[in-house]
Every structure is written in structure tokens, then in C-alpha cells.
Scaffold this active site. Structure first.
Site, PDB file in Angstrom:
ATOM      1  N   ASP A  60       0.847  -1.204   0.000  1.00 27.92           N
ATOM      2  CA  ASP A  60       0.000   0.000   0.000  1.00 27.92           C
ATOM      3  C   ASP A  60       0.875   1.244   0.000  1.00 27.92           C
ATOM      4  O   ASP A  60       0.756   2.110   0.861  1.00 27.92           O
ATOM      5  CB  ASP A  60      -0.952  -0.007   1.200  1.00 27.92           C
ATOM      6  CG  ASP A  60      -1.907   1.183   1.178  1.00 27.92           C
ATOM      7  OD1 ASP A  60      -2.133   1.755   0.094  1.00 27.92           O
ATOM      8  OD2 ASP A  60      -2.420   1.562   2.261  1.00 27.92           O
ATOM      9  N   GLN A 167      -3.222  -4.832   6.628  1.00 31.65           N
ATOM     10  CA  GLN A 167      -2.893  -3.729   7.533  1.00 31.65           C
ATOM     11  C   GLN A 167      -3.754  -3.862   8.798  1.00 31.65           C
ATOM     12  O   GLN A 167      -4.870  -3.353   8.856  1.00 31.65           O
ATOM     13  CB  GLN A 167      -3.163  -2.384   6.855  1.00 31.65           C
ATOM     14  CG  GLN A 167      -2.243  -2.109   5.673  1.00 31.65           C
ATOM     15  CD  GLN A 167      -2.711  -0.924   4.841  1.00 31.65           C
ATOM     16  OE1 GLN A 167      -3.904  -0.753   4.613  1.00 31.65           O
ATOM     17  NE2 GLN A 167      -1.777  -0.123   4.375  1.00 31.65           N
ATOM     18  N   ARG A 197       2.874  14.194   9.694  1.00 32.01           N
ATOM     19  CA  ARG A 197       1.569  14.108   9.069  1.00 32.01           C
ATOM     20  C   ARG A 197       0.961  12.805   9.590  1.00 32.01           C
ATOM     21  O   ARG A 197       1.457  11.713   9.316  1.00 32.01           O
ATOM     22  CB  ARG A 197       1.700  14.115   7.553  1.00 32.01           C
ATOM     23  CG  ARG A 197       0.359  14.002   6.801  1.00 32.01           C
ATOM     24  CD  ARG A 197       0.044  12.561   6.521  1.00 32.01           C
ATOM     25  NE  ARG A 197      -1.080  12.379   5.612  1.00 32.01           N
ATOM     26  CZ  ARG A 197      -1.584  11.200   5.311  1.00 32.01           C
ATOM     27  NH1 ARG A 197      -1.071  10.105   5.836  1.00 32.01           N
ATOM     28  NH2 ARG A 197      -2.603  11.092   4.496  1.00 32.01           N
ATOM     29  N   ASP A 199      -1.572   9.883   9.829  1.00 32.35           N
ATOM     30  CA  ASP A 199      -2.463   9.168   8.931  1.00 32.35           C
ATOM     31  C   ASP A 199      -3.732   8.721   9.650  1.00 32.35           C
ATOM     32  O   ASP A 199      -3.681   8.226  10.784  1.00 32.35           O
ATOM     33  CB  ASP A 199      -1.727   7.937   8.373  1.00 32.35           C
ATOM     34  CG  ASP A 199      -2.499   7.217   7.301  1.00 32.35           C
ATOM     35  OD1 ASP A 199      -2.856   7.865   6.303  1.00 32.35           O
ATOM     36  OD2 ASP A 199      -2.740   6.005   7.452  1.00 32.35           O
ATOM     37  N   GLU A 240      -4.454  13.993   8.776  1.00 33.46           N
ATOM     38  CA  GLU A 240      -5.411  13.545   7.772  1.00 33.46           C
ATOM     39  C   GLU A 240      -6.692  13.201   8.535  1.00 33.46           C
ATOM     40  O   GLU A 240      -6.786  12.155   9.173  1.00 33.46           O
ATOM     41  CB  GLU A 240      -4.901  12.318   7.030  1.00 33.46           C
ATOM     42  CG  GLU A 240      -5.880  11.852   5.958  1.00 33.46           C
ATOM     43  CD  GLU A 240      -5.653  10.421   5.509  1.00 33.46           C
ATOM     44  OE1 GLU A 240      -5.974  10.114   4.354  1.00 33.46           O
ATOM     45  OE2 GLU A 240      -5.173   9.611   6.324  1.00 33.46           O
TER      46      GLU A 240
END
Length: 539
Positions: A60, A167, A197, A199, A240
Site C-alpha cells: 500500500d 494492515q 503528518r 495518517d 489527515e
């Protein structure tokens, strides 16, 4: 006082594996990225955000992390990362790295120990003995992902995965997991990064509400900021978090939680406005923006490494955007988004592309650019899912693979876009840096104007009614300064009449394509997709 550098930062997002290959193996690496820092500096960015570069099975795009404390050998070594970070800092560029701790790869030693029943790691992931009845609900990738619970043959239980089955979700409710997350942050802070950042933040908080009776899960964000501020006071958390505006207070707190949140709803309204050629969707959204703490900030963007998520638009609105920018089925993804690059969606029209960048930079927030968009790169729809917009950077038109790598094309991590109007022979960084009217030069000038207009980063914009539905006019003031930005979103000339209450006694161009305000008529004539920036007050 805390350094609020992010209020007026300009962020450039890079995928290390597709930016520059230094050793001819067909995969980008940190040495290659370091050699291309001049490009990012010349563009005017002040910060680099790196997509995951950790050891990973890479199922991914690196978001399936197998080791949080190292660099994937394909990209180099920890020493190469440190050299890159040092070189970036020498150019005045800060570095943000991805913190991917909602889940890990199932190949991570933690998950392997957990499935084996190791007492230390047994509860590091979310397990159940039976499969929940709603296991097929809440999948993130419709059409690709079938369930959120998968049975492990070794442990003979089901593990939760909000994303792909490879995952597994970490159990954030476990104090040991939260301690490990702080260790990971501390490690990379010690190597010089200026923040993370984060996720999938909303999904990180999912299990906290049920695990702690009466414990508000967003408090965990305060704990993360406290840890961050003790380790490096200027470091930030960029989240995010695709949230509705009414939830923003939960995530920002009083300024003691997240520093910056990507404004996904605003991004969707921008594409609706571009599709209609009307300012209304953006103007109405800006008017309704909630107040946020002075130390908080939004992140604005046009494109990122994922699909353009249109999930918060009404069904009819989403169909409008699909019809305008992704009418073919293979241009759409997950029933909600577009897997196309910005330039081909806007027809390769550099006037329209420059206008789009100008709108993004004029809106309240910290602008974030996706690598390659500054030169108008295209996508490769033959690649699966989101890989379509993750093709290698196009550096030169006269070199194989566009200068990305000396490897044979078949050995490159992904093929460079070679054919059509967006192929590397036509669209490349070298050519655009030499052409004064290129998209790169226009974006560079826009970034310079944005960095010279601190009002946009600090102030709250006022939408100015100028009498034409195609024109977005924003008046933003802060301290003694005031900036006016005017954008024509239509493919026709527009006439903007400025209201009587706007002081035009000392109007100076901050960024101009040649239009001038008629002081007597209080009008501004804009070409199709034209835009102007003016300083009304201040130096």
C-alpha cells in the site's frame, strides 16, 4: 513563544520512491531526493512532507509499515535520511514525515508476536473470537476491500483492519501501544524532523471511546501534542482527518490538540466550483468556516497521493464533478473519488491551472502541493487504484525515463508517463524552468506572493460580492495589512464591481496579470480564468 511557522508555510509533498533514483535500480532514494532539493527550493516551498519511507512489504505504497525505526533499504539508510534532512535544513526547508500508527503491516514483528500469543504483544492489535455481524460495513475501499475483520489461522481469532486485510489496526487503547507511538515520534524528532503528518486520525480514535467509559477520545490528541512540545517545541501535528466542520473543535481543542488539519470539505467544494465555473460553492463554504484557535491552522490542497475524495458532496454535486473531470469509469475510484492528476482534469489549460493554484493559495490555510503538479504532470490510468497519480517525476525530456532513473523502463518502480500531451518529452521540469510563462514559473510567482501575504495565513477572509457569480473575491486582513484576491473561475471574461465600502485609495498589485482597477467605476476586468492579487493596506 511557540514558533507558529506553519501558519504561513508552503508544503511540498514527495514520494521518495518516485522522485529521483540515484543508483540506477529504478527506485527513487534519499540520495536522489537530496540531489533535487534545488528544485523544491526554487519553487518557493518552505517545508517537505515525505510519504512513508519505512521498511515495508509495499502493498500500500509504504503505508503498511513493518519497522517504524528505519529506512526501507530500497531508499537508502538512516544515514542517507540524516544527510537529506541536513541538506534540507541548509536550504531553509523543514521536514515532516508520515506517522502511520492507526495500523501496521501484518508482517510487522509486533503483529507476528501478537498472533502467536506473546504475552507482551497479545493485546497490541484489535482481536475478537467471533466475526462481528457488521464486518462488511465501514470498508474504506469499496470494490477492493470486502470486510474489516479477517480470521487469522494461527491465533484462530479475527483481527480488525479498517483498511486492507494486510494492515492490522493497532490497539490505541492499550497504554503500551501509546507509549510506543511516543517512542517513534521521539526517534524521528531526534533526527531533525519538524513534525508529523498523522495518517487516518479519526480511525486512530475509534476504539478509545468504547475502551474508556466516559473518557473523551480526542483527549489523546492533547497527550500527543504535550509530548511533542516537550521534545521539540516547534514541531507540529498535521492530521489527515476528513471531518465535517462541526467536529473541528474536537480535533483542534483550545489549540492544545492538532496544529493543522487537512480541509477535505473545502477541497471538494473547490472542484465543484471548477466544474461549474462558479465561485458559489467555495464562497459559501468560506463564509461558514468555523473560528479556530489562533495557534491552529487548516491545510489547503488541490491534489494529494490518494483519490480526490468527493464523499461529502451531495449525490448530484458529485455527479457534476465526475462529468466534468472523470466521465470514464476508470477515472473514478471507490464510488466516491477521482484518480486523476490536476493538469489533465483541467484540460492542460495553463490559464485554468494557474487560476486553480491561485485560488488554493489565496484560501485560508497552509497550502500543500503534490509533487509534479507544479509542472502539470499527467496520470497513468493503466495503473491500479491510486497508483495512477504516483508516477515518477519528469525531469528532462531528452533522457530515458524523463531523467528519473538510468534503469531500463521495465525495471522502474512505475512507468514514467511517456506518451500523449503529458508525456515527459513535453512536460518536464527542465523545460518549464527555462520558459518564463510556464506553469512552474507561474506557480513559483504565486508562492512568492503567498509568502509575502501573511494576512492570508493569519487572518479570516471576508467574501466580497462583486456582482458576477463566476468571480471569487476574498478580502483578508491581519494587524495593519489587508489583501484582496480576485479570481474568475469561468471560461469567459468577467467584470468585477468592487463595493463602495472597500477602500481603494492605495491599491498596489501584489501579483498581477496586467488587469487594473478602474477607480472611478470601481471595476476590475478579468480575462477567462484570470486572477489578481492586491494589497489594500500595509507595507
Amino acid at each position: 513563544m511557540f514558533n507558529l511557522w506553519y501558519k504561513n508555510a508552503v508544503v511540498y509533498c514527495v514520494d521518495v520512491e518516485t522522485f529521483q533514483d540515484s543508483d540506477g535500480d529504478g527506485i527513487g532514494d534519499f540520495k536522489g531526493l537530496t540531489s533535487r532539493l534545488d528544485h523544491i527550493e526554487a519553487l518557493g516551498a518552505t517545508c517537505i512532507w515525505l510519504l512513508p519511507f519505512y521498511p515495508s512489504p509495499n502493498r500500500d505504497n509504504g503505508y503498511d509499515v513493518a519497522d517504524y525505526y528505519n529506512v526501507d533499504p530500497r531508499y537508502g539508510t538512516l544515514g542517507d535520511f540524516v544527510e537529506f534532512a541536513h541538506a534540507a535544513h541548509e536550504r531553509g526547508l523543514r521536514v515532516l514525515v508520515d506517522l502511520v500508527v492507526n495500523h501496521s503491516s501484518i508482517e510487522h514483528p509486533w503483529f507476528q508476536a501478537s498472533r502467536a500469543g506473546d504475552p507482551k504483544y497479545r493485546d497490541w492489535y484489535v482481536w475478537r473470537k467471533t466475526k462481528p455481524e457488521d464486518a462488511e460495513k465501514g470498508v474504506i475501499f469499496p470494490g477492493v476491500q470486502k470486510t474489516t475483520w479477517t480470521r487469522d489461522t494461527k491465533r484462530k481469532e479475527y483481527y480488525f483492519h479498517r483498511f486492507y486485510e494486510h494492515q492490522a489496526d493497532l490497539n490505541i487503547a492499550n497504554p503500551q501501544v501509546r507509549e510506543e507511538i511516543e517512542r517513534i515520534m521521539g526517534f524521528w524528532l531526534a533526527l531533525g524532523v519538524s513534525g508529523f503528518r498523522m495518517d487516518a486520525v479519526p480511525f486512530m480514535l475509534e476504539d478509545l471511546s468504547s475502551a474508556h467509559s466516559g473518557w473523551e477520545p480526542h483527549r489523546y490528541l492533547s497527550q500527543l501534542q504535550t509530548f511533542l512540545s516537550w521534545r521539540r517545541s516547534e514541531a507540529i501535528l498535521l492530521a489527515e482527518a476528513n471531518i465535517p466542520m462541526e467536529e473541528a473543535p474536537d480535533y483542534f481543542g483550545t489549540g492544545d490538540r492538532l496544529h493543522v488539519i487537512f480541509n477535505f470539505p473545502l477541497n471538494q467544494k473547490m472542484f465543484l466550483a471548477f466544474a461549474r465555473g462558479e465561485a458559489g460553492p467555495v464562497a459559501d463554504f468560506v463564509k461558514a468556516l468555523p473560528d479556530i484557535p489562533q495557534t491552529a491552522q487548516w491545510a489547503t490542497f488541490l491534489r494529494n497521493h490518494d483519490e480526490i475524495d468527493l464523499g461529502r458532496l451531495e449525490d448530484g454535486e458529485r455527479e457534476e464533478v465526475f462529468a466534468a473531470f472523470g466521465p470514464e469509469e476508470d477515472m473514478q475510484l471507490y464510488d466516491r473519488g477521482l484518480r486523476r492528476r490536476l493538469a489533465p482534469m483541467l484540460g492542460g489549460d495553463e490559464r485554468r491551472l494557474a487560476m486553480a493554484f491561485s485560488v488554493m493559495l489565496a484560501l485560508p490555510g497552509m497550502p500543500v502541493l503534490w509533487y509534479g503538479d507544479e509542472i502539470g504532470m499527467g496520470e497513468d490510468l493503466s495503473l491500479s487504484e491510486r497508483h495512477a497519480v504516483r508516477t515518477p517525476m519528469q525531469w528532462r525530456g531528452t533522457l530515458p525515463n524523463g531523467g528519473f532513473s538510468d534503469a531500463a523502463p521495465k525495471d522502474c518502480v512505475r512507468p514514467v508517463v511517456a506518451d500523449g500531451p503529458f508525456g515527459y518529452r513535453h512536460i518536464n521540469a527542465e523545460r518549464q524552468m527555462l520558459e518564463i510563462d510556464s506553469l512552474f514559473c507561474r506557480v513559483r510567482n504565486l508562492i512568492r506572493a503567498r509568502r509575502g501575504a501573511a494576512e492570508i495565513g493569519w487572518g479570516k477572509p471576508e467574501v466580497v460580492d462583486v456582482g458576477d457569480p463566476a468571480v471569487l473575491a476574498l478580502r483578508t486582513g491581519w494587524q495593519d495589512g489587508e489583501v484582496l484576491t480576485v479570481h474568475n473561475m469561468a471560461d469567459r471574461p468577467a467584470l468585477a464591481r468592487l463595493p463602495d465600502g472597500l477602500d481603494l485609495s492605495d491599491v498596489r498589485p501584489l501579483l498581477s496579470s496586467g488587469a487594473r482597477i478602474d477607480g472611478e467605476e470601481r471595476t476590475l476586468r478579468l480575462d477567462a480564468y484570470g486572477f489578481e492579487w492586491f494589497r489594500l493596506k500595509g507595507k
